[in-house]
Design a protein around this motif. Structure first.
Motif, PDB file in Angstrom:
ATOM      1  N   GLN A 107      12.438   1.389   6.825  1.00 17.19           N
ATOM      2  CA  GLN A 107      12.164   0.776   8.030  1.00 17.19           C
ATOM      3  C   GLN A 107      11.650  -0.626   7.636  1.00 17.19           C
ATOM      4  O   GLN A 107      10.729  -0.916   6.927  1.00 17.19           O
ATOM      5  CB  GLN A 107      10.960   1.444   8.842  1.00 17.19           C
ATOM      6  CG  GLN A 107      11.160   2.510   9.854  1.00 17.19           C
ATOM      7  CD  GLN A 107       9.895   3.055  10.485  1.00 17.19           C
ATOM      8  OE1 GLN A 107       8.765   2.742   9.966  1.00 17.19           O
ATOM      9  NE2 GLN A 107      10.097   3.985  11.565  1.00 17.19           N
ATOM     10  N   ILE A 108      12.819  -1.666   8.121  1.00 16.64           N
ATOM     11  CA  ILE A 108      12.500  -2.746   7.849  1.00 16.64           C
ATOM     12  C   ILE A 108      12.268  -3.831   9.023  1.00 16.64           C
ATOM     13  O   ILE A 108      13.412  -3.691   9.826  1.00 16.64           O
ATOM     14  CB  ILE A 108      13.636  -3.385   6.753  1.00 16.64           C
ATOM     15  CG1 ILE A 108      13.729  -2.558   5.605  1.00 16.64           C
ATOM     16  CG2 ILE A 108      13.285  -4.917   6.376  1.00 16.64           C
ATOM     17  CD1 ILE A 108      14.928  -2.907   4.638  1.00 16.64           C
TER      18      ILE A 108
ATOM     19  N   VAL B 206       8.056   7.958   9.373  1.00 15.48           N
ATOM     20  CA  VAL B 206       9.280   7.146   9.060  1.00 15.48           C
ATOM     21  C   VAL B 206      10.549   8.103   8.898  1.00 15.48           C
ATOM     22  O   VAL B 206      11.575   7.727   9.688  1.00 15.48           O
ATOM     23  CB  VAL B 206       8.979   6.490   7.842  1.00 15.48           C
ATOM     24  CG1 VAL B 206      10.496   5.981   7.155  1.00 15.48           C
ATOM     25  CG2 VAL B 206       7.931   5.528   8.059  1.00 15.48           C
ATOM     26  N   LEU B 207      10.361   9.234   8.597  1.00 16.45           N
ATOM     27  CA  LEU B 207      11.451  10.143   8.446  1.00 16.45           C
ATOM     28  C   LEU B 207      11.835  10.661   9.810  1.00 16.45           C
ATOM     29  O   LEU B 207      13.313  10.645  10.008  1.00 16.45           O
ATOM     30  CB  LEU B 207      11.132  11.444   7.565  1.00 16.45           C
ATOM     31  CG  LEU B 207      11.094  11.068   5.985  1.00 16.45           C
ATOM     32  CD1 LEU B 207      10.381  12.198   5.321  1.00 16.45           C
ATOM     33  CD2 LEU B 207      12.193  10.691   5.529  1.00 16.45           C
TER      34      LEU B 207
ATOM     35  N   SER C 212       8.806   2.429   3.478  1.00 16.79           N
ATOM     36  CA  SER C 212       9.800   2.973   2.555  1.00 16.79           C
ATOM     37  C   SER C 212       9.315   4.377   2.088  1.00 16.79           C
ATOM     38  O   SER C 212       8.316   4.591   1.359  1.00 16.79           O
ATOM     39  CB  SER C 212      10.400   2.220   1.190  1.00 16.79           C
ATOM     40  OG  SER C 212      11.109   2.775   0.512  1.00 16.79           O
ATOM     41  N   VAL C 213      10.382   5.441   2.143  1.00 17.25           N
ATOM     42  CA  VAL C 213       9.915   6.756   1.831  1.00 17.25           C
ATOM     43  C   VAL C 213      10.752   7.458   0.772  1.00 17.25           C
ATOM     44  O   VAL C 213      11.984   7.189   0.842  1.00 17.25           O
ATOM     45  CB  VAL C 213       9.702   7.761   3.199  1.00 17.25           C
ATOM     46  CG1 VAL C 213       9.456   9.055   2.788  1.00 17.25           C
ATOM     47  CG2 VAL C 213       8.674   7.236   4.274  1.00 17.25           C
TER      48      VAL C 213
ATOM     49  N   GLY D 248       0.723  -1.418   0.044  1.00 20.22           N
ATOM     50  CA  GLY D 248      -0.144   0.041   0.018  1.00 20.22           C
ATOM     51  C   GLY D 248       0.805   1.240  -0.128  1.00 20.22           C
ATOM     52  O   GLY D 248       1.944   1.049  -0.104  1.00 20.22           O
ATOM     53  N   SER D 249       0.344   2.403   0.058  1.00 23.55           N
ATOM     54  CA  SER D 249       0.825   3.694   0.018  1.00 23.55           C
ATOM     55  C   SER D 249       0.767   4.156   1.591  1.00 23.55           C
ATOM     56  O   SER D 249      -0.242   4.174   2.144  1.00 23.55           O
ATOM     57  CB  SER D 249       0.233   4.464  -1.104  1.00 23.55           C
ATOM     58  OG  SER D 249       0.354   3.997  -2.291  1.00 23.55           O
ATOM     59  N   LEU D 250       1.980   5.045   1.864  1.00 27.73           N
ATOM     60  CA  LEU D 250       1.929   5.812   3.072  1.00 27.73           C
ATOM     61  C   LEU D 250       1.195   7.213   2.819  1.00 27.73           C
ATOM     62  O   LEU D 250       1.428   7.743   1.823  1.00 27.73           O
ATOM     63  CB  LEU D 250       3.435   5.821   3.611  1.00 27.73           C
ATOM     64  CG  LEU D 250       3.922   4.817   3.936  1.00 27.73           C
ATOM     65  CD1 LEU D 250       5.388   4.746   4.265  1.00 27.73           C
ATOM     66  CD2 LEU D 250       3.319   3.756   5.129  1.00 27.73           C
TER      67      LEU D 250
END
Length: 151
Positions: free
Chosen positions: A69-70, A13-14, A78-79, A3-5
């Motif tokens: 972020q894994i 995340v950042l 992922s950004v 999906g999309s953030l």
């Protein structure tokens, strides 16, 4: 499920990560390297010593920045950011940037590559290459995730 953030999720995340990868491009050459950073109010703040990355960003300020972020192979975020390199040169802005970087990284065991080293008169102690403070003004941001669920 993939999906999309949302923008807020991308910013979380950042804010939670310390290292991403910055990509620069000049004269048909791409260069992607890891970079420690601080995210605040639409900007990524960082520093680097004079070198290929700084030379390229001065020639072409359009950059890309990516953070992951894994948790495991099916739980990740992922950004990707597109923005413009802005060198920080005024003493007041440099002081603010150094304060942001110090505040973010002082609780971690870090090496000299994470924090710029200056003496009390503002001159660098390491003679080989001068630290350059900069920020990336975020123009566009997108994020994706996988949460391990099937549809």
């Amino acid at each position: 499920m993939l999906g999309s953030l949302t923008k807020n999720q991308c910013e979380r995340v950042l804010l939670s990560e310390l290292v991403g990868r910055i990509g620069c491009h000049v004269s048909g050459k791409m260069y992607i390297v890891p970079l420690s950073y601080v995210f605040e109010k639409g900007y990524l703040y960082a520093h680097a010593k004079e070198g290929l990355k700084i030379t390229m960003m001065r020639k072409n300020p359009n950059v890309c920045f990516q953070v992951d972020q894994i948790d495991d192979m099916v739980h990740w975020r992922s950004v990707v950011i597109w923005g413009k390199f802005e060198e920080i040169t005024t003493p007041a802005a440099q002081d603010k940037t150094l304060e942001l970087l110090d505040d973010r990284f002082k609780v971690y065991n870090t090496s000299e590559s994470v924090k710029p080293v200056f003496n009390t008169t503002g001159q660098e102690l390491l003679k080989e290459k001068k630290p350059v403070l900069f920020r990336i003004a975020v123009d566009e941001m997108t994020g994706r995730f996988e949460n391990g669920e099937s549809k």
